[in-house]
Design an enzyme around this catalytic site. Structure first.
Site, mmCIF file in Angstrom:
data_model
loop_
_atom_site.group_PDB
_atom_site.id
_atom_site.type_symbol
_atom_site.label_atom_id
_atom_site.label_comp_id
_atom_site.label_asym_id
_atom_site.label_seq_id
_atom_site.Cartn_x
_atom_site.Cartn_y
_atom_site.Cartn_z
ATOM 1 N N SER A 161 8.509 7.772 26.719
ATOM 2 C CA SER A 161 8.358 8.489 27.997
ATOM 3 C C SER A 161 9.789 8.799 28.329
ATOM 4 C CB SER A 161 7.591 7.537 28.961
ATOM 5 O OG SER A 161 7.912 7.992 30.392
ATOM 6 N N TYR A 187 9.448 -0.689 33.043
ATOM 7 C CA TYR A 187 8.781 0.257 32.233
ATOM 8 C C TYR A 187 9.742 1.084 31.525
ATOM 9 C CZ TYR A 187 6.233 4.385 31.323
ATOM 10 O OH TYR A 187 5.557 5.570 30.625
#
Length: 314
Positions: A161, A187
């Site tokens: 990501s 994350y």
């Protein structure tokens, strides 16, 4: 630099058009929701034998039935996989029989509240990285067999990501045992790990005909954002520039994963990071595109591999 004719608007179906995957076996983790469904659908439409590795068997069975109905390919299977459970990962890899040609490490969790596995591992690092590391390592022999069988190489696709730009891997405290927990930092660290994993896997396994690449799928509204508030999503839109931001469809979101799994342009290519169906350039300060230098650092990649092996062996 790999440049393709595809863009952010391209769909998985368009990317795989004209490619024949007959006789090739694929595994897609998280294949029962979000972009995992469309990734699996595109691979099946191209003739691949596809296994959906999912937490919820019932959801997987419904998805498999839908993919069979829409593609006409009856070679779509379901297997249970819980990435945070080492016994589940070991059972999956032990039950795999024969060659494997494509492994799409797609499943993940985003910005979850602090949660720990029984081992004390932080959930996002455990799910997004360590679970996939153990799965892939356990399937190494099958991937090498697949490469030898076809002579075309086997591929691992690591769904990362742009969130990796939020944090490198903190090797001193990857599980937030001493530092304060922040969901987006956790994350980001896990998504950096996804890229570093592709770098080191390619270095170690390329001689076996196995390569790996990582990617940012784009902004897609899926169940991945179940822990993310609308305020958080608005902040993300502002950070990239509201005028330039638009949500992708799930079909568009799956395109880069499918490209890395199937494109002839990626034959023998590994250790790279892609976005919008093309290889990404270096990230520039203040921007939310491109790849951070720390995510491609070979020394960090080697260290992460060692730490991951030690964690799973303990």
């Amino acid at each position: 630099m790999i440049v393709t004719p595809f863009t952010a608007e391209s769909t998985a179906e368009q990317v795989v058009e004209g490619i024949d995957l007959t006789g090739r076996r694929a595994v897609v983790t998280g294949g029962a929701s979000g972009i995992g469904v469309e990734t699996a659908r595109a691979l099946a439409a191209a003739g691949a034998d596809v296994t959906l590795a999912v937490r919820d068997r019932a959801a997987g069975e419904r998805t498999a039935e839908d993919i069979v109905a829409t593609t006409g390919n009856k070679q779509v299977w379901v297997a249970v996989l819980e990435l945070t459970d080492r016994a589940s990962v070991a059972a999956f890899t032990a039950s795999w029989d024969g060659p494997l040609h494509l492994l799409v490490n797609n499943a993940g969790v985003m910005a979850a509240p602090l949660t720990r596995t029984p081992e004390g591992w932080e959930l996002q690092f455990a799910t997004n990285h360590l679970g996939h590391f153990g799965l892939t390592a356990g399937l190494h022999r099958a991937l090498a067999q697949g490469a030898a069988e076809t002579g075309r190489g086997s591929r691992v696709v690591s769904v990362s990501s742009a969130g990796h730009l939020r944090s490198p891997v903190d090797f001193d405290d990857p599980h937030f045992e001493r530092r304060g927990y922040e969901p987006w930092t956790a994350y980001g660290q896990s998504k950096t790990a996804n890229i570093l994993f592709a770098v080191e896997l390619t270095r170690r396994w390329q001689a076996d005909g196995v390569t790996a690449n990582a990617l940012h799928p784009g902004g897609i509204r899926t169940n991945l954002q179940r822990h993310v508030s609308e305020a958080d999503l608005d902040a993300i839109r502002r950070s990239v520039g509201a005028a330039s931001f638009s949500w992708k469809s799930v079909e568009q979101g799956a395109a880069t994963s499918v490209l890395l799994a199937t494109s002839p342009l990626l034959e023998g290519v590994g250790g790279r990071y892609f976005e919008d169906c093309n290889e990404a350039g270096p990230n520039r300060p203040g921007e939310r595109t491109g790849v951070a230098a720390y995510a491609l650092d070979p020394e960090a990649a080697r260290r992460l591999w060692t730490v991951s092996e030690e964690s799973l062996a303990s």
